[in-house]
Design an enzyme around this catalytic site. Sequence first.
Site, mmCIF file in Angstrom:
data_model
loop_
_atom_site.group_PDB
_atom_site.id
_atom_site.type_symbol
_atom_site.label_atom_id
_atom_site.label_comp_id
_atom_site.label_asym_id
_atom_site.label_seq_id
_atom_site.Cartn_x
_atom_site.Cartn_y
_atom_site.Cartn_z
ATOM 1 N N CYS A 32 0.849 -1.201 0.000
ATOM 2 C CA CYS A 32 0.000 0.000 0.000
ATOM 3 C C CYS A 32 0.883 1.249 0.000
ATOM 4 O O CYS A 32 0.616 2.218 -0.711
ATOM 5 C CB CYS A 32 -0.887 0.048 1.240
ATOM 6 S SG CYS A 32 -2.089 -1.278 1.317
ATOM 7 N N ASP A 446 11.227 25.170 44.685
ATOM 8 C CA ASP A 446 12.190 24.141 44.998
ATOM 9 C C ASP A 446 13.563 24.826 45.018
ATOM 10 O O ASP A 446 13.731 25.880 44.421
ATOM 11 C CB ASP A 446 12.103 23.067 43.902
ATOM 12 C CG ASP A 446 13.313 22.191 43.862
ATOM 13 O OD1 ASP A 446 13.581 21.543 44.881
ATOM 14 O OD2 ASP A 446 13.989 22.140 42.817
HETATM 15 P P1 ADP Z 1 15.828 19.631 46.189
HETATM 16 O O1 ADP Z 1 14.494 19.599 46.851
HETATM 17 O O2 ADP Z 1 16.680 20.747 46.766
HETATM 18 O O3 ADP Z 1 15.745 19.705 44.702
HETATM 19 P P2 ADP Z 1 16.168 16.729 46.410
HETATM 20 O O4 ADP Z 1 14.840 16.463 47.036
HETATM 21 O O5 ADP Z 1 16.384 16.231 45.056
HETATM 22 O O6 ADP Z 1 16.622 18.261 46.568
HETATM 23 O O7 ADP Z 1 17.268 16.038 47.303
HETATM 24 C C1 ADP Z 1 17.300 16.233 48.705
HETATM 25 C C2 ADP Z 1 18.610 15.787 49.242
HETATM 26 O O8 ADP Z 1 18.722 14.363 49.094
HETATM 27 C C3 ADP Z 1 19.784 16.351 48.499
HETATM 28 O O9 ADP Z 1 20.179 17.595 49.029
HETATM 29 C C4 ADP Z 1 20.846 15.289 48.751
HETATM 30 O O10 ADP Z 1 21.433 15.500 50.009
HETATM 31 C C5 ADP Z 1 20.060 14.015 48.778
HETATM 32 N N1 ADP Z 1 20.080 13.329 47.502
HETATM 33 C C6 ADP Z 1 19.079 13.164 46.619
HETATM 34 N N2 ADP Z 1 19.473 12.457 45.552
HETATM 35 C C7 ADP Z 1 20.787 12.213 45.745
HETATM 36 C C8 ADP Z 1 21.791 11.542 44.984
HETATM 37 N N3 ADP Z 1 21.553 10.988 43.787
HETATM 38 N N4 ADP Z 1 23.021 11.464 45.521
HETATM 39 C C9 ADP Z 1 23.300 12.008 46.706
HETATM 40 N N5 ADP Z 1 22.410 12.649 47.448
HETATM 41 C C10 ADP Z 1 21.164 12.765 46.994
HETATM 42 MG MG MG Z 2 15.271 20.382 42.311
#
Ligand code: ADP
Ligand code: MG
Length: 758
Positions: A32, A446
């Site tokens: 087709c 955030d």
């Molecule tokens: P925000 O609200 O400031 O964007 P997140 O909620 O993503 O931050 O993360 C909160 C905290 O958790 C970070 O500040 C870090 O300490 C920890 N965290 C999150 N993901 C990771 C990661 N992949 N490796 C190391 N620490 C992490």
């Molecule tokens: Mg963020």
Amino acid sequence: MADAADAQGSRAGEGDAAVRVLPVDGMHCAACASKVERAAKGVAGVREATVSFAARRARIAFDPRAVDLAQIAGAVRRAGFTLDIARDPEVRAAREAADARLLRLRVAVGAALSLPLVVIAMSHGAIPALDGPAMPWVQLALATPVYLWCGWPIHAAALARLRTFDADMNTLVALGTSVAFASSAWTLLAGGAAHAGHAGHSGHALTFEAAAVILVFVLLGRLLEARATARAGEALRALSTAAVPAARVVVDGAEREIAAAEIEAGMLVVVRPGERIPIDGTVMRGESEVDESLLTGEPMPRLRRAGERVFAGSLNTVGALEIEAGCAADETMLAQIAGLVDEAQSTKASIARTADRVAAVFVPIVLAIALGAVVAWLLLAPEEIRRARAVEALVSVLVVACPCALGLATPVAIMVASGRAAALGVLFRRANAFELLAGVGRVAFDKTGTLTEGRPAVTAVVPAHGWSEEALIGLAAAAEVRSEHAVARGIVAEARARGIHVEEPTAFTAFAGRGVHAKVLAHTVEVGNAAWMRECGVTVDAHGSDGSGATRVFVAADGAFVGSIALEDRVRDDARETIAALRALHVEPMLVTGDAEQPAGAVAKALDIDPAAVHASMTPEGKAALVARFAEEPRVAAFVGDGLNDAAALAVARPGIAMGGGTDLAKTSADILLVTDDLRRVPEAIALSRATLRVIRQNLAWAFGYNLVLIPLAAGALYPWTGWMLPPVAASAAMALSSVSVVANSLRLRRAVVMPRG
Ligand code: ADP
Ligand code: MG
């Protein structure tokens, strides 16, 4: 746009051909597809046609001067398949232009015939030449084509409605003008010319001119309205035509040309000077000034070089760029905006729907009022003017009560505002987002990636006893290498900068807002915040906090604490200005973050955010619960975020606003999207939403008020005291004017800005 020709897809090899990729329906097999190809290629002027059965799409290159898409679609149809050209912006524009031309012709013819009608009707014997016994027949001859041909769209729509026992504004106009025309024709044909001519003096028994003028005014109103709504959609249409039809990609070291629709994430795309960028992605090689005004409203081109993001639809000025595609062609920001254009088109449909819903309630009421007026005139008025006045009141009420303006009040304003927002670099993904954002009294941000740049750099490495800095960083980087989190990227970048080899983990799991768990060379490794360490049963023997604003993450190997890493992120340049602009709008900024108190407090301090409005150490679920609570409180809060950890909060926030550079999940969860990461768009969007709501309220007040005042006047409520009632012709002018003024008021939003732009 000066480069419109480029947007049409002039590419090497196809000369000045236009290239389109369009959906094909009705194909069952690859055979087709080749039939469709042959059919398309058989049309003179078609240079190239390739049909993909899998994608059910045809890519057609043709000479736009020799052939148009409709002819090609016709050939495909004769072969038994459907080439869907209805969604093509140019086809749509052509059809709308043809409709507009016919409407203009109807208005012009109607006006030319109505003018003598009005002169005859107004002369009242003052001009003897216009008072002969033949005159009523001249009136009939002039009015008939206006009533039948010019008014046909209105009558046809009313008849279509009648078949389903429905009524809308066409019903009112058709009914009103039919009464005016038919009663005059009946008087003339039944009573004879002499009698009718006589009646014309005493009681205006002939209302041919009213029937004609009403129809012309209604059509004129529609013409103006169509022009204004077309203008309202212009900003959006400009975006949709910036989509590039063809692109050059590098495959096995050689450049090859493909349809832009075939681009997939990861492909290497080459963009030469002066061309539009066909895809969202990251610059791999080269640098150039890129004009992103279409998407961001930023008039100055920006220098984009390796590592920076570029967007489909922006114009590459002087340099050549190699871009790694960040998504498929139909997932670009521009494609999403094009989706908005479709919505704006269906907004037109929804304009009609709203108007009809209003009419459904309105029409029976209006009919009742009109009938009441007729009965009152017949019972109460003096014998000699009774019949003529009853007809006049009936016609005036029916015509003046058309709820067109009421139906236009909201959707036109939303449509204009969407276009304005898109030009500013803000996508409102739902119509009610304007209402939500206008009602916002607080905005919760955030931290990481939203108020800060999201590129934290390692500032301190503190290994536990028996570990070296290198070993600690190397282990942490290996655990983090698959994470999308800003902290992870910072750690991996540090390892690379120190020339440390980063191992591939054999297993990896991310826990949003807490950290990661990974297997690296037979060791289990955890990296994350203090809460994550507690959850993993790891005792952290770190010496408290160092009092700085740095984010600290902890590293554990096989369940034992092996050290901590401190990272610092820069506050965005535009954050301060944004917070100040929000305050000027009496909107209170807040901070909601998964990070610890210390770094959250440091950012809040730098930006002058009230410490009481800072919520730190929030898990993603905690963020969502908090944001959901904001929606219940009297000062509703919007939430602005970028990360995976923000998606839940963005989904429950009313409204949620996602950063353009954020993760896809965040973007699909939000009501509103910032095309770039510029935070200043947040206060601008709030100001625009408020202006939009203001315009909607004005529109509704105007449309209601106008009906409220004019219906009684049209019925003749003032006649007993003043001897005056709203004549049918004036009623129709008022009706047309009210719709046009609602549209014109909405168009003011095209220039509604807002803040000074840096
Ligand atoms: P925000 O609200 O400031 O964007 P997140 O909620 O993503 O931050 O993360 C909160 C905290 O958790 C970070 O500040 C870090 O300490 C920890 N965290 C999150 N993901 C990771 C990661 N992949 N490796 C190391 N620490 C992490
Ligand atoms: Mg963020």
